[in-house]
Write a protein that holds these residues in place. Structure first.
Motif, PDB file in Angstrom:
ATOM      1  N   SER A  18     -44.590 -63.805  11.356  1.00 20.81           N
ATOM      2  CA  SER A  18     -43.460 -63.190  12.043  1.00 20.81           C
ATOM      3  C   SER A  18     -43.182 -61.770  11.588  1.00 20.81           C
ATOM      4  CB  SER A  18     -42.204 -64.043  11.843  1.00 20.81           C
ATOM      5  OG  SER A  18     -41.910 -64.152  10.457  1.00 20.81           O
ATOM      6  N   GLN A  19     -43.997 -61.245  10.635  1.00 23.68           N
ATOM      7  CA  GLN A  19     -43.818 -59.868  10.190  1.00 23.68           C
ATOM      8  C   GLN A  19     -45.164 -59.160  10.149  1.00 23.68           C
ATOM      9  OE1 GLN A  19     -41.453 -60.663   6.454  1.00 23.68           O
ATOM     10  NE2 GLN A  19     -40.110 -59.133   7.368  1.00 23.68           N
ATOM     11  N   VAL A  20     -45.210 -57.959  10.752  1.00 21.65           N
ATOM     12  CA  VAL A  20     -46.446 -57.188  10.810  1.00 21.65           C
ATOM     13  C   VAL A  20     -46.162 -55.754  10.409  1.00 21.65           C
ATOM     14  CG1 VAL A  20     -48.262 -56.298  12.318  1.00 21.65           C
ATOM     15  CG2 VAL A  20     -47.435 -58.631  12.618  1.00 21.65           C
ATOM     16  N   ALA A  21     -46.997 -55.197   9.547  1.00 25.51           N
ATOM     17  CA  ALA A  21     -46.882 -53.799   9.130  1.00 25.51           C
ATOM     18  C   ALA A  21     -48.063 -53.026   9.699  1.00 25.51           C
ATOM     19  CB  ALA A  21     -46.868 -53.702   7.609  1.00 25.51           C
ATOM     20  N   ILE A  22     -47.786 -51.863  10.268  1.00 30.43           N
ATOM     21  CA  ILE A  22     -48.820 -50.985  10.805  1.00 30.43           C
ATOM     22  C   ILE A  22     -48.714 -49.651  10.099  1.00 30.43           C
ATOM     23  CG2 ILE A  22     -49.669 -49.786  12.861  1.00 30.43           C
ATOM     24  CD1 ILE A  22     -48.633 -52.075  14.536  1.00 30.43           C
ATOM     25  N   GLY A  23     -49.798 -49.227   9.444  1.00 23.05           N
ATOM     26  CA  GLY A  23     -49.784 -47.963   8.729  1.00 23.05           C
ATOM     27  C   GLY A  23     -49.145 -48.056   7.361  1.00 23.05           C
ATOM     28  N   ASN A  40     -46.500 -38.275  10.928  1.00 22.06           N
ATOM     29  CA  ASN A  40     -46.108 -37.588  12.161  1.00 22.06           C
ATOM     30  C   ASN A  40     -46.816 -38.184  13.367  1.00 22.06           C
ATOM     31  OD1 ASN A  40     -44.438 -35.898  10.691  1.00 22.06           O
ATOM     32  ND2 ASN A  40     -46.068 -34.424  10.325  1.00 22.06           N
ATOM     33  N   ARG A  41     -46.518 -39.451  13.620  1.00 19.48           N
ATOM     34  CA  ARG A  41     -47.094 -40.180  14.754  1.00 19.48           C
ATOM     35  C   ARG A  41     -46.002 -41.001  15.429  1.00 19.48           C
ATOM     36  NH1 ARG A  41     -50.636 -40.712  10.465  1.00 19.48           N
ATOM     37  NH2 ARG A  41     -52.738 -39.885  10.791  1.00 19.48           N
ATOM     38  N   GLY A  42     -46.162 -41.224  16.709  1.00 14.65           N
ATOM     39  CA  GLY A  42     -45.235 -42.069  17.440  1.00 14.65           C
ATOM     40  C   GLY A  42     -45.964 -43.258  18.025  1.00 14.65           C
ATOM     41  N   VAL A 140     -40.109 -40.241  12.226  1.00 13.03           N
ATOM     42  CA  VAL A 140     -40.677 -38.899  12.115  1.00 13.03           C
ATOM     43  C   VAL A 140     -39.546 -37.881  11.981  1.00 13.03           C
ATOM     44  CG1 VAL A 140     -42.162 -37.166  13.199  1.00 13.03           C
ATOM     45  CG2 VAL A 140     -42.603 -39.599  13.588  1.00 13.03           C
ATOM     46  N   ASP A 141     -39.703 -36.946  11.077  1.00 15.13           N
ATOM     47  CA  ASP A 141     -38.751 -35.846  10.917  1.00 15.13           C
ATOM     48  C   ASP A 141     -38.962 -34.869  12.069  1.00 15.13           C
ATOM     49  OD1 ASP A 141     -37.419 -33.486  10.231  1.00 15.13           O
ATOM     50  OD2 ASP A 141     -37.804 -33.725   8.101  1.00 15.13           O
ATOM     51  N   THR A 142     -37.958 -34.757  12.972  1.00 14.65           N
ATOM     52  CA  THR A 142     -38.023 -33.897  14.167  1.00 14.65           C
ATOM     53  C   THR A 142     -39.373 -34.021  14.880  1.00 14.65           C
ATOM     54  OG1 THR A 142     -38.624 -32.012  12.759  1.00 14.65           O
ATOM     55  CG2 THR A 142     -36.313 -32.218  13.383  1.00 14.65           C
ATOM     56  N   PRO A 143     -39.622 -35.159  15.555  1.00 12.83           N
ATOM     57  CA  PRO A 143     -40.925 -35.406  16.185  1.00 12.83           C
ATOM     58  C   PRO A 143     -41.342 -34.347  17.192  1.00 12.83           C
ATOM     59  CG  PRO A 143     -39.259 -36.985  16.930  1.00 12.83           C
ATOM     60  CD  PRO A 143     -38.688 -36.268  15.762  1.00 12.83           C
ATOM     61  N   HIS A 144     -40.375 -33.731  17.885  1.00 13.50           N
ATOM     62  CA  HIS A 144     -40.739 -32.716  18.871  1.00 13.50           C
ATOM     63  C   HIS A 144     -41.321 -31.469  18.217  1.00 13.50           C
ATOM     64  CE1 HIS A 144     -36.646 -31.836  17.580  1.00 13.50           C
ATOM     65  NE2 HIS A 144     -36.802 -30.595  17.985  1.00 13.50           N
ATOM     66  N   LEU A 145     -41.136 -31.337  16.900  1.00 16.81           N
ATOM     67  CA  LEU A 145     -41.701 -30.206  16.168  1.00 16.81           C
ATOM     68  C   LEU A 145     -42.933 -30.611  15.365  1.00 16.81           C
ATOM     69  CD1 LEU A 145     -38.430 -28.567  14.756  1.00 16.81           C
ATOM     70  CD2 LEU A 145     -39.641 -28.002  16.871  1.00 16.81           C
ATOM     71  N   TYR A 157     -38.493 -42.496  16.198  1.00 19.64           N
ATOM     72  CA  TYR A 157     -37.129 -42.285  15.715  1.00 19.64           C
ATOM     73  C   TYR A 157     -37.096 -41.004  14.899  1.00 19.64           C
ATOM     74  CZ  TYR A 157     -32.684 -42.835  13.315  1.00 19.64           C
ATOM     75  OH  TYR A 157     -31.413 -42.616  12.833  1.00 19.64           O
ATOM     76  N   ASP A 158     -36.207 -40.074  15.291  1.00 18.36           N
ATOM     77  CA  ASP A 158     -36.060 -38.791  14.612  1.00 18.36           C
ATOM     78  C   ASP A 158     -35.181 -38.984  13.379  1.00 18.36           C
ATOM     79  OD1 ASP A 158     -35.333 -36.230  13.792  1.00 18.36           O
ATOM     80  OD2 ASP A 158     -35.309 -35.435  15.830  1.00 18.36           O
ATOM     81  N   THR A 159     -35.785 -38.905  12.192  1.00 17.03           N
ATOM     82  CA  THR A 159     -35.044 -39.158  10.957  1.00 17.03           C
ATOM     83  C   THR A 159     -34.121 -38.008  10.585  1.00 17.03           C
ATOM     84  OG1 THR A 159     -36.894 -38.273   9.652  1.00 17.03           O
ATOM     85  CG2 THR A 159     -36.846 -40.653  10.035  1.00 17.03           C
TER      86      THR A 159
END
Length: 372
Positions: A18-23, A40-42, A140-145, A157-159
């Motif tokens: 019931s729990q999966v980790a990716i990366g 820096n991935r979505g 991700v810290d400011t993913p658009h950047l 999620y933009d941290t």
């Protein structure tokens, strides 16, 4: 053969545990079913030919619609649009190849399914079946950047700005705390319902200089894309579209001193304005609506603005031609949706007066939303 075996094992494992980790190696919290590592991935959502053709879907399902190039979520028996416009694309950012071809012409494999938790007949490509756990999006810290080559249908999620960021192939859309369904309000002497605090503020003002109630500073017509943060970086590159796709405060040194070229006067018009940053059912007030409130101030100045039901503050502003923060604690300036030629109207107050006027749209002013 090894790759095929690995895939089969991964699918089997995901359907059992019931729990999966990716990366990352482990999921730290017992309340998380699917967790992504940092970087820096979505996450790229499943593509569908059209949400209208998707049947049997449950609330919470998220997809990228190839028909109108939008990221959508199934919510309360309807599809809610998470992309701010229809300027999306399916072109792969690295190869410049149409992404539909990459996605096997969008042909659906009805047997393609990975279930985390108890396996059931719920339709979907990735199904999280847990009833007491939730998925944590890539952070991700400011993913658009920082996501250099985002792909259509990406979500993260933009941290830094504490908001959801989704990419429709052309522009990023942002969903922060102002987009929640429960909005704290106040009813004033005019009988109108307003938000009880500025956009971006964490509390109702306790004084005219309460920094926690200052909130963000928006350029006229822009949505919530991180430019409104008081410390956002400054750029002098004007935007040719309604959504710049970055979190910069766009300074302008040439007439008409707008962040957008050419100008668009329809961005904040009503609840359906293309870039309306207010919560659902709320909008930017007109100058007449703000003047009706200020007419009821006990004194026509900052003290009267704070003593009103709106508890307005002297949050200062950012200068149009350099983005410098100015007169914090001395003046309050609030945008309205009213336009006048190449300028837009605002309401201003300081220790001695309260007035309404017009100015250039590259300024960064406060916003107080009114219920439609």
């Amino acid at each position: 053969m090894k790759n095929i075996f690995t895939l089969i094992f991964a699918l089997f494992s995901a359907s059992v545990f019931s729990q999966v980790a990716i990366g990352k190696t482990v999921v730290a919290s017992p309340s998380v079913s699917l967790d992504f590592g940092t970087g820096n991935r979505g996450m790229i959502l499943p593509w569908v030919t059209s949400t209208a053709s998707v049947t049997g879907v449950v609330n919470g399902t998220m997809v990228y619609d190839l028909t109108d190039k939008k990221v959508k979520v199934k919510y309360d028996a309807t599809w809610k649009d998470l992309s701010v416009n229809t300027q999306g694309t399916t072109v792969d950012p690295l190869t410049s190849i149409d992404g539909v071809a990459i996605q096997n012409a969008a042909t659906e494999n009805t047997l393609a399914k990975l279930a985390i938790g108890t396996l059931s007949a719920t339709p979907g490509i990735l199904v999280l079946e847990d009833t007491n756990k939730a998925m944590v999006l890539p952070k991700v810290d400011t993913p658009h950047l920082n996501i250099i080559n985002p792909a259509p249908g990406m979500i993260a999620y933009d941290t830094f700005n504490k908001q959801l960021a989704v990419y429709n192939g052309t522009v990023w859309s942002f969903w922060g705390k102002e987009n929640v369904s429960t909005v704290p309000t106040v009813t004033t002497g005019t009988g109108r319902v307003w938000m009880d605090r500025n956009l971006g503020a964490t509390q109702v003002a306790t004084s005219t200089t309460d920094a926690a109630s200052y909130g963000d500073l928006y350029q006229w017509g822009r949505l919530t894309d991180a430019h409104q943060i008081r410390t956002s970086p400054v750029s002098t590159t004007l935007s040719s579209t309604d959504v710049p796709g970055n979190g910069n405060f766009i300074a302008s040194t040439t007439t008409p001193n707008d962040w957008r070229s050419p100008q668009n006067i329809n961005l904040w018009q009503g609840v359906s304005g293309a870039n309306n940053p207010c919560p659902s059912g709320f909008r930017i007030p007109t100058v007449a609506e703000f003047q009706a409130e200020s007419a009821l101030f006990t004194t026509q100045n900052a003290a009267g603005a704070f003593n009103s039901p709106l508890k307005l503050t002297t949050a200062g502003y950012r200068v149009y031609n350099n983005g410098v923060l100015n007169e914090v604690g001395s003046v309050g300036v609030y945008w309205t949706s009213t336009t006048n030629g190449t300028s837009s109207a605002y309401t201003y107050f300081n220790t001695s007066n309260s007035v309404s006027s017009n100015t250039v749209r590259a300024y960064g002013f406060s916003i107080r939303c009114i219920k439609n």
